[in-house]
Each structure stands twice: as C-alpha cells, then as structure tokens.
Design an enzyme around this catalytic site. Structure first.
Site, short mmCIF file in Angstrom:
data_model
loop_
_atom_site.label_atom_id
_atom_site.label_comp_id
_atom_site.label_asym_id
_atom_site.label_seq_id
_atom_site.Cartn_x
_atom_site.Cartn_y
_atom_site.Cartn_z
N ALA A 32 -79.18 -55.54 -1.19
CA ALA A 32 -79.57 -56.91 -1.72
C ALA A 32 -80.43 -56.63 -2.69
CB ALA A 32 -80.22 -57.59 -0.46
N LEU A 33 -80.36 -55.86 -3.58
CA LEU A 33 -81.38 -55.45 -4.68
C LEU A 33 -81.86 -56.64 -5.76
CD1 LEU A 33 -79.82 -52.22 -6.29
CD2 LEU A 33 -81.20 -52.46 -4.12
N HIS A 37 -86.82 -53.42 -6.27
CA HIS A 37 -85.93 -52.06 -6.01
C HIS A 37 -85.82 -51.56 -7.62
CE1 HIS A 37 -84.24 -54.14 -2.35
NE2 HIS A 37 -84.86 -53.07 -1.99
N GLN A 61 -82.65 -49.53 12.89
CA GLN A 61 -83.95 -49.60 12.73
C GLN A 61 -84.20 -51.19 12.77
OE1 GLN A 61 -83.75 -48.65 8.31
NE2 GLN A 61 -85.15 -50.51 7.84
N SER A 185 -88.50 -59.69 -1.90
CA SER A 185 -88.00 -58.79 -0.64
C SER A 185 -86.60 -59.29 -0.57
CB SER A 185 -88.74 -59.39 0.51
OG SER A 185 -87.98 -59.12 1.82
O1 PAF Z 1 -87.10 -50.14 3.28
C1 PAF Z 1 -86.03 -49.85 3.30
O2 PAF Z 1 -85.28 -50.59 2.74
C2 PAF Z 1 -85.44 -49.19 4.56
O3 PAF Z 1 -86.34 -49.18 5.62
C3 PAF Z 1 -85.04 -47.75 4.31
C4 PAF Z 1 -86.30 -46.82 3.96
C5 PAF Z 1 -84.00 -47.56 2.99
C6 PAF Z 1 -84.55 -47.10 5.35
O4 PAF Z 1 -83.39 -47.68 5.92
#
Ligand code: PAF
Length: 279
Positions: A32-33, A37, A61, A185
């Site tokens: 989802a850039l 990014h 995560q 974000s």
């Molecule tokens: O910041 C993120 O997008 C994620 O936490 C990462 C560092 C790619 C790890 O999944």
C-alpha cells in the site's frame, strides 16, 4: 524490475550484485505504498548501486485479526509504482515462504517494547523483529531504510541490529506529510472523508504539545487539553501522547537535548501514530 516470490532465486540475484561489488539498499514494506515509501526508495537509490523493496504483510506483527484482515493490499499498483521509480527488485513472498515452520521464537526488548506501541499492541514488536531478522538474513543489504513515523519500531530495529551483529547500516528517513500535516501512512486509505479531515488533529496535537512545553506546561496538562480538543472534534480517541528521550525512549518531564513527542489515536476505527522530534 525483477519480482521474486521465493527466497532462493532472490538470493542468487543478490549474490550476482555482491560479486560485482555493488552495494544493496533495502526498503522493507507491507505494501500500500505512498510517497513516504517512495522517499525511502529514492534515498536508497541515491546511496546504493541496487535497491530492493519487500512487500509482505507480516501476520506475526498484528495482535488483532481484524486489523490484519483490513490492512490495505494493493500489490499490482505497488509494483507499478516501484517500476516507475526504477526499483531494481521486489520481494513479495507468501506466508508459506516466510513461515515454512510455525514460529516459536519471541523477542523481548525490555523497556523499548513495554511502553507506547508495545503497551497497546502486545507482541507487535516481537513480530516485527522476527520478520525483519528473516528479511535481513535473506537480503543481507548494506543499508536498510525505515520511516521516522514508526520511530519506536526504528529504535527496536537499531537494537536488534546491534545485539545480533547484523552488518547493516540503518537509516531513519523523515516523515512525509500531507498538506494539512497528516503523516502519510498506508492506514490513511481506510479513513472516511470526514475522518480524513479529523486525522490532521494528531499533528495539530503534536504542535500544540511542543508549544505548551516551550511555555513550561506539564505533559499531564497538555494531555488533558489534547483530550478535550479531540472530544470537541468527536470521533478521535487518544491512546497516548508522550514526551521521551529519543535515544532510549525513557519518559521525560521536560524537553531535553534529544526529545521526541509521540502520539497514537483512533480516528473512527483507524489507529494512527505520529511523532515530532524536538531537537
Ligand atoms: O514498517 C513496516 O512497514 C513493517 O513493520 C516492516 C518493517 C516492513 C516489517 O513488517
């Protein structure tokens, strides 16, 4: 642009680059850039011979199954953006490739992961450290690039790299903001039109806190004023607003040499974070 879904061919590709003495810059993402990014990709391209981006929504995560299910996934669009940027390679593995065996490994970063994000998202940083360790072992980049928006994550990764002796330089790149100050974000895409307008309140709260601290207001007073402001706007729920030392994340009463303000709040159903370095 080379696209790899499996570890083995990616490693063979990277080996060729290293043989030619090229440096490898790495930008790990969950897709989802957005322009934040892209700023990391550009920083890597400036510093390195080749730039590799990973796109992987890491289940380990997420401490909330609904949050994982709703995380935006826009792979085709992301690949097109990376192609336009001239990114050299993308690694977009499946869960089976990344977690071939069920993982029982847990990471504990002590104080770094018990406060702020760690308090509200138990297990989150263990999952981040796990996937980042895997990605670092697979890619073995010279430099890895992360956004300052996830400042606590960056401190955790710094610690991971130093304790596990990864020979990787880390770069924390500045937050890219929308014109009203909202930090970019992937989660912003989930905001309704009305909540998108309200979301700029997080940055306003950071500016308000900075101003208050310069007039010797206490963090307790600032926090309660921010809460009142959020209540008057409606639909924004403050989770935390903290002043900490940016070197070790320990809480501060007053602004010091290396202070940072960090905030997290729900805007409607979307949880957003932001921060402001004060030095
Ligand atoms: O910041 C993120 O997008 C994620 O936490 C990462 C560092 C790619 C790890 O999944």
């Amino acid at each position: 642009m080379h696209i790899f879904q499996e570890i083995r061919p990616l490693k063979a590709f990277l080996e060729q680059i290293r043989k030619g003495s090229g440096t490898i810059g790495f930008v790990p993402t969950m897709g989802a850039l957005h322009p934040g990014h892209i700023s990391l990709i550009q920083a890597s391209q400036k510093d390195n011979h080749k730039t590799i981006c990973s796109i992987y929504v890491n289940p380990a995560q997420f401490n909330n199954a609904a949050d994982l299910a709703k995380y935006p996934r826009t792979l085709e669009r992301d690949l097109e953006l990376l192609r336009q940027q001239g990114c050299d390679a993308v690694f977009c593995p499946s869960n089976a490739e990344m977690y071939a065996t069920d993982s029982i490994l847990k990471f504990d970063f002590g104080y770094l992961n018990t406060e702020m994000e760690g308090r509200y998202r138990p297990g989150h940083f263990s999952g981040v450290a796990l996937v980042v360790s895997k990605l670092f072992n697979i890619v073995q980049p010279d430099v890895a690039y992360f956004g300052q928006k996830d400042f606590q994550q960056f401190k955790i990764i710094e610690r991971l790299v130093s304790e596990l002796k990864f020979e990787i330089a880390l770069k924390c790149m500045p937050i890219v903001r929308e014109s009203d100050g909202l930090a970019m974000s992937s989660r912003n895409a989930r905001l309704s039109k009305e909540n998108r307008t309200k979301a700029a309140q997080l940055y306003q709260a950071l500016l308000f806190a900075k101003e208050g601290l310069s007039k010797n207001k206490s963090m307790a007073d600032i926090r309660s004023q921010v809460e009142s402001q959020f209540n008057s706007v409606g639909g924004i729920q403050l989770e935390y607003l903290e002043l900490v030392d940016s070197t070790n994340l320990l809480p501060l009463e007053n602004v010091g040499d290396k202070s940072i303000l960090l905030i997290a709040a729900y805007v409607g159903e979307v949880r957003l974070i932001d921060n402001l370095l004060l030095t």
